[in-house]
Structures are given as structure tokens and as C-alpha cells.
Design a protein around this motif. Structure first.
Motif, PDB file in Angstrom:
ATOM      1  N   UNK B   8      48.415  72.065  43.743  1.00 15.45           N
ATOM      2  CA  UNK B   8      48.323  71.047  44.789  1.00 15.45           C
ATOM      3  C   UNK B   8      49.701  70.577  45.192  1.00 15.45           C
ATOM      4  N   UNK B   9      49.760  70.055  46.405  1.00 14.75           N
ATOM      5  CA  UNK B   9      51.024  69.499  46.891  1.00 14.75           C
ATOM      6  C   UNK B   9      51.081  68.010  46.544  1.00 14.75           C
ATOM      7  N   UNK B  10      51.994  67.675  45.647  1.00 14.97           N
ATOM      8  CA  UNK B  10      52.179  66.286  45.222  1.00 14.97           C
ATOM      9  C   UNK B  10      53.453  65.720  45.842  1.00 14.97           C
ATOM     10  N   UNK B  11      53.341  64.556  46.460  1.00 18.51           N
ATOM     11  CA  UNK B  11      54.542  63.886  46.941  1.00 18.51           C
ATOM     12  C   UNK B  11      54.689  62.532  46.254  1.00 18.51           C
ATOM     13  N   UNK B  12      55.873  62.292  45.730  1.00 22.09           N
ATOM     14  CA  UNK B  12      56.168  61.003  45.111  1.00 22.09           C
ATOM     15  C   UNK B  12      57.084  60.218  46.037  1.00 22.09           C
ATOM     16  N   UNK B  13      56.623  59.055  46.473  1.00 23.42           N
ATOM     17  CA  UNK B  13      57.413  58.242  47.396  1.00 23.42           C
ATOM     18  C   UNK B  13      58.057  57.100  46.606  1.00 23.42           C
ATOM     19  N   UNK B  14      59.370  57.166  46.466  1.00 24.52           N
ATOM     20  CA  UNK B  14      60.105  56.188  45.658  1.00 24.52           C
ATOM     21  C   UNK B  14      60.784  55.161  46.549  1.00 24.52           C
ATOM     22  N   UNK B  15      60.370  53.886  46.403  1.00 28.63           N
ATOM     23  CA  UNK B  15      60.890  52.858  47.310  1.00 28.63           C
ATOM     24  C   UNK B  15      61.483  51.659  46.582  1.00 28.63           C
ATOM     25  N   UNK B  16      61.725  51.803  45.268  1.00 21.45           N
ATOM     26  CA  UNK B  16      62.244  50.662  44.508  1.00 21.45           C
ATOM     27  C   UNK B  16      63.603  50.991  43.877  1.00 21.45           C
ATOM     28  N   UNK B  17      64.467  49.999  43.787  1.00 20.09           N
ATOM     29  CA  UNK B  17      65.758  50.169  43.135  1.00 20.09           C
ATOM     30  C   UNK B  17      65.549  50.393  41.632  1.00 20.09           C
ATOM     31  N   UNK B  18      66.523  51.022  40.960  1.00 21.08           N
ATOM     32  CA  UNK B  18      66.274  51.525  39.606  1.00 21.08           C
ATOM     33  C   UNK B  18      66.055  50.532  38.453  1.00 21.08           C
ATOM     34  N   UNK B  19      66.794  49.469  38.300  1.00 23.31           N
ATOM     35  CA  UNK B  19      66.706  48.717  37.041  1.00 23.31           C
ATOM     36  C   UNK B  19      65.950  47.397  37.113  1.00 23.31           C
ATOM     37  N   UNK B  20      65.748  46.864  38.312  1.00 22.05           N
ATOM     38  CA  UNK B  20      65.075  45.571  38.454  1.00 22.05           C
ATOM     39  C   UNK B  20      63.617  45.631  38.048  1.00 22.05           C
ATOM     40  N   UNK B  21      62.988  46.771  38.280  1.00 23.29           N
ATOM     41  CA  UNK B  21      61.596  46.969  37.874  1.00 23.29           C
ATOM     42  C   UNK B  21      61.489  48.338  37.204  1.00 23.29           C
ATOM     43  N   UNK B  22      60.324  48.621  36.617  1.00 25.41           N
ATOM     44  CA  UNK B  22      60.137  49.843  35.849  1.00 25.41           C
ATOM     45  C   UNK B  22      59.687  51.020  36.729  1.00 25.41           C
ATOM     46  N   UNK B  23      59.405  50.757  38.013  1.00 22.02           N
ATOM     47  CA  UNK B  23      58.823  51.793  38.881  1.00 22.02           C
ATOM     48  C   UNK B  23      59.620  53.101  38.913  1.00 22.02           C
ATOM     49  N   UNK B  24      60.938  53.006  39.072  1.00 17.52           N
ATOM     50  CA  UNK B  24      61.753  54.222  39.232  1.00 17.52           C
ATOM     51  C   UNK B  24      61.647  55.106  37.995  1.00 17.52           C
ATOM     52  N   UNK B  25      61.746  54.496  36.819  1.00 18.21           N
ATOM     53  CA  UNK B  25      61.671  55.263  35.576  1.00 18.21           C
ATOM     54  C   UNK B  25      60.277  55.854  35.376  1.00 18.21           C
ATOM     55  N   UNK B  26      59.261  55.051  35.682  1.00 13.92           N
ATOM     56  CA  UNK B  26      57.885  55.548  35.540  1.00 13.92           C
ATOM     57  C   UNK B  26      57.643  56.733  36.468  1.00 13.92           C
ATOM     58  N   UNK B  27      58.139  56.627  37.687  1.00 15.17           N
ATOM     59  CA  UNK B  27      57.988  57.704  38.655  1.00 15.17           C
ATOM     60  C   UNK B  27      58.614  58.982  38.118  1.00 15.17           C
ATOM     61  N   UNK B  28      59.830  58.859  37.605  1.00 18.07           N
ATOM     62  CA  UNK B  28      60.544  60.016  37.077  1.00 18.07           C
ATOM     63  C   UNK B  28      59.743  60.693  35.965  1.00 18.07           C
ATOM     64  N   UNK B  29      59.154  59.885  35.094  1.00 22.93           N
ATOM     65  CA  UNK B  29      58.370  60.461  33.998  1.00 22.93           C
ATOM     66  C   UNK B  29      57.145  61.204  34.522  1.00 22.93           C
ATOM     67  N   UNK B  30      56.462  60.606  35.489  1.00 20.36           N
ATOM     68  CA  UNK B  30      55.278  61.265  36.044  1.00 20.36           C
ATOM     69  C   UNK B  30      55.682  62.555  36.765  1.00 20.36           C
ATOM     70  N   UNK B  31      56.818  62.515  37.444  1.00 22.68           N
ATOM     71  CA  UNK B  31      57.323  63.697  38.146  1.00 22.68           C
ATOM     72  C   UNK B  31      57.561  64.836  37.149  1.00 22.68           C
ATOM     73  N   UNK B  32      58.201  64.525  36.030  1.00 24.96           N
ATOM     74  CA  UNK B  32      58.495  65.555  35.032  1.00 24.96           C
ATOM     75  C   UNK B  32      57.212  66.122  34.438  1.00 24.96           C
TER      76      UNK B  32
END
Lengths: 99, 124, 111
Positions: B8-32
Motif C-alpha cells: 500500500x501507499x503510505x504517506x506520513x504528513x509531519x507538521x510539528x516541530x521536533x522537541x516540543x511534543x512527541x509527534x515527530x519522534x513517534x512519526x519516525x518510529x512508525x515510519x521505520x
């Protein structure tokens, strides 16, 4: 494509970004705090009126009612209930819940 | 989903800065994780998400893990579709040379078109 | 939280035996963990362990097995960059066992 927004456009730029990037003809559903965007007198009203030329914009009625704004829906925005929410997701090929 | 080899074609849309919230790190883990299942993965960085790719992050002083080097490992995971929103870069005074990986810079219309072609779009 | 005792020093590990503090790692600890995994360390084992540590140093993540295999093939040659060779050295999986011995976290996506 269906775009779901759940944040007020006055405190978060999700709706702005969605309107900028989404392809015309798409469905946009405003839920939770995003329903404020669908009301008259809100500072975002002008942008919604403009967006109505490009997109079909829907608003989740129970969320509007909960906030006491059911009588202030912008003309052209269509209210949906939970069943309508489901219909929108099944009618579209894909969907993005903007954060 | 039942066929073992369906891609399937998965797209991850990242719209948050890295350290203020956990979103960026969580996204990276799901991507991997998604990449480990041989899916067609593309990443979009827009709004404050473009800050995730800023070169020269030094997190010692805030006692957070600096996960930015991991974006350079994505190529080894065969994740090569990294798209960055042109307008978001401009609004933040950041240029392509300020980013720590090679990306494709796209305008809003092109991003929207790509988004429409996906099977799954996940927001972070 | 558990601990392992090596050379009179105590090191924290998680419930699966991975070191909690990456900076605790040294060759004695590696040998000790290898022993608990029933692995006798040879030069070939160390080659993979050192490779993993370098990879982590550069990218701050433990690579998935597929990525590790490919990267090893690139660096050490095709005769080593394949599953047969790596599983021969680390029977319970190069991701799981080698990362543990190398003092790295469990690879993301590895269950």
C-alpha cells in the motif's frame, strides 16, 4: 479525498494548511473544535466562504450543538450527523485526519 | 489486507516541530516500522514539521535524544520519497541547504495531488 | 529493572536484558551478555558488533535486520551481507541478539 479537521482555526493552522494543500473537489469535515470555523461572525468566515467554491465543506452537527452554535452555521456548509460522517468516509477513496 | 504481499501507499504528513511534543519522534518510529513491512512509504514535511530536518541539532542542553541523525538512515530503509512544502520553508527562512537530507521541494498543488494518490495518509 | 554484575560492577538492564545506559557498554559487558545468550564471541562476531556500534553512533537507531544485512554487505562484502551468515553467528536473530551484545536498544519494529 476526505479531510477531517478537529482544531479551531483561530488557535491552530491545520485548517489553513488543509485549505492550501487539498485538491479542489475534495470533502472537508469539521468536527470537535473545528466546528467554530463553520459559524458566522467567526474571524475565519471569509476563508470558509472562499473555500466553499473549491470544496464541499461539512460540519458535525452534534459538535455544533454541544457548543451552542447550531443556529449560526455559514450558508453552504452542510451539517451531518454521525451517520453522515460514516457516509463521507466510505464515499471517499482515502482520508486524512489533520492534527 | 489478507494477501501477504499487498503493498500500500503510505504517506506520513509531519507538521510539528521536533522537541516540543512527541509527534515527530513517534512519526519516525512508525515510519521505520512501516518500512520494515516493505510498504510504499512517502514522507511530507510541512508547517513546523520542516524544522525536524534542520541541520545542526544539538540536544545535550535540553537532555533529549537527538533523533535527527535517524532521518539520514531512511535511505538505508529504502525510504527515498521525502517531500517538503515550499511555502513552509519560505515562511521559516529555511532553505533546502539547511536540511540534513536530500528532499524534493514541492508546491501546495503538487503535494495535494500526491496526497490524493495514497491508500493511507497519517498525520503527525 | 534488573542488573547484571560484571567484573565487580553492576549494570542496569531492562527486563529483556538490554543495557539501559548505552554508555555502560564495554567489551567485558559484551562478552558477559554473549555468554548469557550462549554465544561464543569470535572475530566474526566482533566484526558485526563493531559495525552495529558504528551504525548507531552515526544514525542513533539500531537498524532493522534487513537494513543491517544490506549495510554489512556493502561494507564487509556479499559473503557476509546475507541472512545465512548473520543467523549463523546469532541464531536468535542478528537484530535481537547482536544489538543486545552491542549494548544498543532493541531495533525499532523488532518484536
Amino acid at each position: 479525498m476526505l479531510h477531517i479537521i478537529n482544531k479551531s482555526p483561530l488557535s491552530n493552522n491545520s485548517l489553513d494548511s488543509c485549505l492550501r494543500v487539498a485538491q479542489s473537489g475534495g470533502d472537508i469535515l469539521l468536527i470537535e473544535d473545528a466546528v467554530y470555523a463553520a459559524t458566522t461572525g467567526n474571524a475565519f468566515e471569509g476563508k470558509i466562504r472562499e473555500a466553499l467554491e473549491k470544496f464541499k465543506i461539512h460540519v458535525l452537527q452534534p459538535d455544533l450543538e454541544a457548543r451552542g452554535l447550531a443556529d449560526r452555521i455559514i450558508a453552504g456548509v452542510s451539517p451531518v450527523d454521525y451517520g453522515g460522517f460514516v457516509d463521507l468516509t466510505t464515499a471517499n477513496n482515502n482520508c486524512q485526519s489533520w492534527l | 489486507m489478507s494477501e501477504g504481499n499487498s503493498i500500500k501507499k503510505f504517506m506520513f504528513v509531519n507538521r510539528k516541530a521536533p522537541y516540543g511534543t512527541i509527534y515527530a519522534l513517534e512519526s519516525l518510529e512508525v515510519v521505520l516500522i512501516t518500512a520494515a513491512f516493505d510498504q510504499d512509504v512517502s514522507l511530507v514535511f510541512m508547517d513546523d514539521g520542516v524544522y525536524q530536518l534542520k541541520k545542526g541539532q544539538q540536544t545535550k542542553g535540553i537532555e533529549c535524544k537527538n533523533f535527527s541523525p535517524a532521518y539520514r538512515a531512511l535511505e538505508g530503509y529504502d525510504i527515498e520519497k521525502l517531500y517538503v512544502d515550499k511555502e513552509s520553508l519560505e515562511a521559516r527562512g529555511i532553505s533546502e541547504e539547511d536540511l540534513l537530507v536530500d528532499v524534493t521541494v514541492l508546491g501546495a498543488a503538487e503535494l495535494g495531488e500526491l496526497m490524493n494518490q495514497q491508500d493511507v495518509v497519517l498525520s503527525f | 529493572m534488573s542488573t547484571i554484575d560484571v567484573g565487580g560492577k553492576s549494570y542496569e538492564t531492562d527486563e529483556e536484558g538490554y543495557l539501559v545506559n548505552l554508555s555502560d557498554w564495554n567489551k567485558d559487558v559484551a562478552n558477559y551478555i554473549a555468554q548469557t545468550e550462549n554465544i561464543e564471541m569470535t572475530d566474526q562476531h566482533w566484526e558485526v558488533i563493531n559495525f552495529l556500534r558504528e551504525y548507531f553512533e552515526e544514525y542513533q537507531i539500531a537498524p532493522a535486520v534487513r537494513v543491517l544485512t544490506k549495510a554489512i554487505g556493502k561494507k564487509l562484502g556479499a559473503d557476509k551481507g546475507n541472512s545465512e551468515y548473520l543467523y549463523g553467528l546469532f541464531p536468535y536473530g542478528p537484530g535481537k541478539q547482536a544489538c543486545k551484545i552491542a549494548g544498543l536498544p532493541k531495533p525499532t519494529g523488532c518484536v
